[in-house]
Design a protein around this motif. Structure first.
Motif, PDB file in Angstrom:
ATOM      1  N   GLU A  95       0.831  -1.210   0.000  1.00  0.00           N
ATOM      2  CA  GLU A  95       0.000   0.000   0.000  1.00  0.00           C
ATOM      3  C   GLU A  95       0.863   1.258   0.000  1.00  0.00           C
ATOM      4  OE1 GLU A  95      -3.312   0.829  -0.200  1.00  0.00           O
ATOM      5  OE2 GLU A  95      -3.602  -1.259  -0.757  1.00  0.00           O
ATOM      6  N   VAL A  96       1.899   1.276   0.819  1.00  0.00           N
ATOM      7  CA  VAL A  96       2.775   2.453   0.894  1.00  0.00           C
ATOM      8  C   VAL A  96       3.456   2.677  -0.453  1.00  0.00           C
ATOM      9  CG1 VAL A  96       4.930   3.318   1.912  1.00  0.00           C
ATOM     10  CG2 VAL A  96       3.120   2.448   3.384  1.00  0.00           C
ATOM     11  N   VAL A  97       3.959   1.617  -1.073  1.00  0.00           N
ATOM     12  CA  VAL A  97       4.626   1.747  -2.367  1.00  0.00           C
ATOM     13  C   VAL A  97       3.644   2.251  -3.430  1.00  0.00           C
ATOM     14  CG1 VAL A  97       5.693   0.416  -4.246  1.00  0.00           C
ATOM     15  CG2 VAL A  97       6.459   0.084  -1.896  1.00  0.00           C
ATOM     16  N   SER A  98       2.495   1.615  -3.506  1.00  0.00           N
ATOM     17  CA  SER A  98       1.497   1.981  -4.506  1.00  0.00           C
ATOM     18  C   SER A  98       1.012   3.421  -4.341  1.00  0.00           C
ATOM     19  CB  SER A  98       0.315   1.014  -4.407  1.00  0.00           C
ATOM     20  OG  SER A  98      -0.728   1.420  -5.242  1.00  0.00           O
ATOM     21  N   ARG A  99       0.653   3.774  -3.126  1.00  0.00           N
ATOM     22  CA  ARG A  99       0.149   5.128  -2.883  1.00  0.00           C
ATOM     23  C   ARG A  99       1.244   6.178  -3.060  1.00  0.00           C
ATOM     24  NH1 ARG A  99      -5.102   5.176   0.191  1.00  0.00           N
ATOM     25  NH2 ARG A  99      -5.758   3.008   0.188  1.00  0.00           N
ATOM     26  N   SER A 100       2.468   5.841  -2.690  1.00  0.00           N
ATOM     27  CA  SER A 100       3.578   6.788  -2.864  1.00  0.00           C
ATOM     28  C   SER A 100       3.816   7.069  -4.339  1.00  0.00           C
ATOM     29  CB  SER A 100       4.856   6.244  -2.220  1.00  0.00           C
ATOM     30  OG  SER A 100       4.703   6.180  -0.825  1.00  0.00           O
ATOM     31  N   LYS A 101       3.722   6.051  -5.180  1.00  0.00           N
ATOM     32  CA  LYS A 101       3.876   6.262  -6.630  1.00  0.00           C
ATOM     33  C   LYS A 101       2.824   7.240  -7.140  1.00  0.00           C
ATOM     34  CE  LYS A 101       5.930   1.790  -7.778  1.00  0.00           C
ATOM     35  NZ  LYS A 101       5.714   0.478  -8.441  1.00  0.00           N
ATOM     36  N   GLU A 102       1.568   7.004  -6.768  1.00  0.00           N
ATOM     37  CA  GLU A 102       0.478   7.877  -7.209  1.00  0.00           C
ATOM     38  C   GLU A 102       0.674   9.310  -6.707  1.00  0.00           C
ATOM     39  OE1 GLU A 102      -3.136   6.080  -5.790  1.00  0.00           O
ATOM     40  OE2 GLU A 102      -2.803   4.248  -6.943  1.00  0.00           O
ATOM     41  N   ILE A 103       1.042   9.434  -5.448  1.00  0.00           N
ATOM     42  CA  ILE A 103       1.211  10.753  -4.832  1.00  0.00           C
ATOM     43  C   ILE A 103       2.358  11.515  -5.491  1.00  0.00           C
ATOM     44  CG2 ILE A 103       1.950  11.896  -2.691  1.00  0.00           C
ATOM     45  CD1 ILE A 103       0.290   9.660  -1.213  1.00  0.00           C
ATOM     46  N   LEU A 104       3.477  10.839  -5.736  1.00  0.00           N
ATOM     47  CA  LEU A 104       4.622  11.511  -6.353  1.00  0.00           C
ATOM     48  C   LEU A 104       4.314  11.935  -7.786  1.00  0.00           C
ATOM     49  CD1 LEU A 104       7.523   9.344  -4.917  1.00  0.00           C
ATOM     50  CD2 LEU A 104       7.029  11.742  -4.382  1.00  0.00           C
ATOM     51  N   LEU A 105       3.636  11.086  -8.535  1.00  0.00           N
ATOM     52  CA  LEU A 105       3.256  11.460  -9.902  1.00  0.00           C
ATOM     53  C   LEU A 105       2.329  12.672  -9.898  1.00  0.00           C
ATOM     54  CD1 LEU A 105       2.761   8.003 -11.653  1.00  0.00           C
ATOM     55  CD2 LEU A 105       4.489   9.743 -12.195  1.00  0.00           C
ATOM     56  N   ALA A 106       1.365  12.671  -8.981  1.00  0.00           N
ATOM     57  CA  ALA A 106       0.431  13.798  -8.888  1.00  0.00           C
ATOM     58  C   ALA A 106       1.143  15.068  -8.442  1.00  0.00           C
ATOM     59  CB  ALA A 106      -0.709  13.463  -7.929  1.00  0.00           C
ATOM     60  N   ALA A 107       2.093  14.945  -7.510  1.00  0.00           N
ATOM     61  CA  ALA A 107       2.807  16.120  -7.007  1.00  0.00           C
ATOM     62  C   ALA A 107       3.748  16.671  -8.075  1.00  0.00           C
ATOM     63  CB  ALA A 107       3.589  15.766  -5.747  1.00  0.00           C
ATOM     64  N   GLY A 108       4.357  15.787  -8.847  1.00  0.00           N
ATOM     65  CA  GLY A 108       5.268  16.221  -9.894  1.00  0.00           C
ATOM     66  C   GLY A 108       6.659  16.587  -9.410  1.00  0.00           C
ATOM     67  N   HIS A 109       6.958  16.294  -8.166  1.00  0.00           N
ATOM     68  CA  HIS A 109       8.275  16.586  -7.600  1.00  0.00           C
ATOM     69  C   HIS A 109       8.535  15.681  -6.407  1.00  0.00           C
ATOM     70  CE1 HIS A 109       6.471  18.779  -4.195  1.00  0.00           C
ATOM     71  NE2 HIS A 109       5.598  19.215  -5.088  1.00  0.00           N
ATOM     72  N   PRO A 110       9.805  15.562  -6.006  1.00  0.00           N
ATOM     73  CA  PRO A 110      10.123  14.702  -4.856  1.00  0.00           C
ATOM     74  C   PRO A 110       9.462  15.202  -3.577  1.00  0.00           C
ATOM     75  CG  PRO A 110      12.121  15.294  -6.066  1.00  0.00           C
ATOM     76  CD  PRO A 110      11.013  16.141  -6.607  1.00  0.00           C
ATOM     77  N   LEU A 111       9.168  14.257  -2.683  1.00  0.00           N
ATOM     78  CA  LEU A 111       8.574  14.596  -1.388  1.00  0.00           C
ATOM     79  C   LEU A 111       9.356  13.890  -0.281  1.00  0.00           C
ATOM     80  CD1 LEU A 111       4.768  14.190  -2.189  1.00  0.00           C
ATOM     81  CD2 LEU A 111       6.011  16.333  -1.886  1.00  0.00           C
ATOM     82  N   GLN A 112       9.459  14.559   0.857  1.00  0.00           N
ATOM     83  CA  GLN A 112      10.074  13.978   2.037  1.00  0.00           C
ATOM     84  C   GLN A 112       9.113  12.930   2.615  1.00  0.00           C
ATOM     85  OE1 GLN A 112      13.112  14.543   3.198  1.00  0.00           O
ATOM     86  NE2 GLN A 112      13.637  16.246   1.855  1.00  0.00           N
ATOM     87  N   ARG A 113       9.626  12.044   3.449  1.00  0.00           N
ATOM     88  CA  ARG A 113       8.795  10.967   4.002  1.00  0.00           C
ATOM     89  C   ARG A 113       7.648  11.499   4.853  1.00  0.00           C
ATOM     90  NH1 ARG A 113      13.026   8.234   8.319  1.00  0.00           N
ATOM     91  NH2 ARG A 113      12.930   9.916   9.818  1.00  0.00           N
ATOM     92  N   ALA A 114       7.853  12.604   5.566  1.00  0.00           N
ATOM     93  CA  ALA A 114       6.767  13.178   6.382  1.00  0.00           C
ATOM     94  C   ALA A 114       5.645  13.708   5.489  1.00  0.00           C
ATOM     95  CB  ALA A 114       7.307  14.291   7.272  1.00  0.00           C
ATOM     96  N   GLU A 115       6.016  14.310   4.352  1.00  0.00           N
ATOM     97  CA  GLU A 115       5.002  14.796   3.407  1.00  0.00           C
ATOM     98  C   GLU A 115       4.246  13.623   2.798  1.00  0.00           C
ATOM     99  OE1 GLU A 115       6.722  18.617   1.167  1.00  0.00           O
ATOM    100  OE2 GLU A 115       8.135  16.925   1.188  1.00  0.00           O
TER     101      GLU A 115
END
Length: 171
Positions: A95-115
């Motif tokens: 779940e973390v891997v899958s959701r992180s992929k979606e979130i990063l693609l939507a954000a369009g930039h790197p995110l810290q683990r807290a974000e």
């Protein structure tokens, strides 16, 4: 209840009657014997259950290894030495891997683990560990699908990394 409490209670209930004390003793001996037999039966059941658990664990490990080997043969990719080959679909890690992929693609930039944690939880998934941000960081760090960019956060491996100027323009 102390031993003296038990003796005084038995003595008061039997009024010093030796026959009553003997009957109480016989009943207690029978109960102790019955409890010991029950304990042995439970220990036997526990041993069998632990043996079955271990056998299934080994079977699962062998099955997952064989599945990973077959997948590697199909794709021609070998896993990185010393790294885990994957995780169970539907697991917290998946779940973390899958959701992180979606979130990063939507954000369009790197995110810290807290974000990432904040956005994963906002998406409706609760990371149930003692330190969720650390779990996310470790999971992404160990995954072949992500790269860690110092001072910027995690990004998707193989995806073009937006420059800081592009990021400001997108915001």
């Amino acid at each position: 209840m102390t031993k003296s409490d038990v003796f005084s209670r038995i003595h008061s209930e039997t009024h010093g009657d030796d026959k009553g004390v003997r009957e109480a003793y016989r009943l207690i001996v029978a109960e102790v014997s019955q409890l010991r037999r029950a304990k042995q039966a439970i220990e036997t059941q526990l041993e069998k259950a632990e043996a079955a658990k271990e056998a299934l664990k080994q079977l699962l490990a062998t099955g997952l290894k064989n599945e990973a080997d077959r997948e590697a043969e199909k794709t021609g990719h070998r896993p990185r030495p010393g790294k885990r080959r994957g995780f169970h679909i539907g697991s917290q890690t998946a779940e973390v891997v899958s959701r992180s992929k979606e979130i990063l693609l939507a954000a369009g930039h790197p995110l810290q683990r807290a974000e990432l944690l904040e956005r994963i939880e906002a998406s409706g998934f609760l990371v149930e560990t003692t330190n969720p941000a650390k779990f996310i960081g470790r999971t992404l760090w160990e995954s072949a699908d992500f790269v860690h960019i110092p001072k910027r956060g995690y990004w998707l491996k193989g995806e073009d990394l937006p420059s800081p100027g592009e990021r400001a323009a997108l915001s």
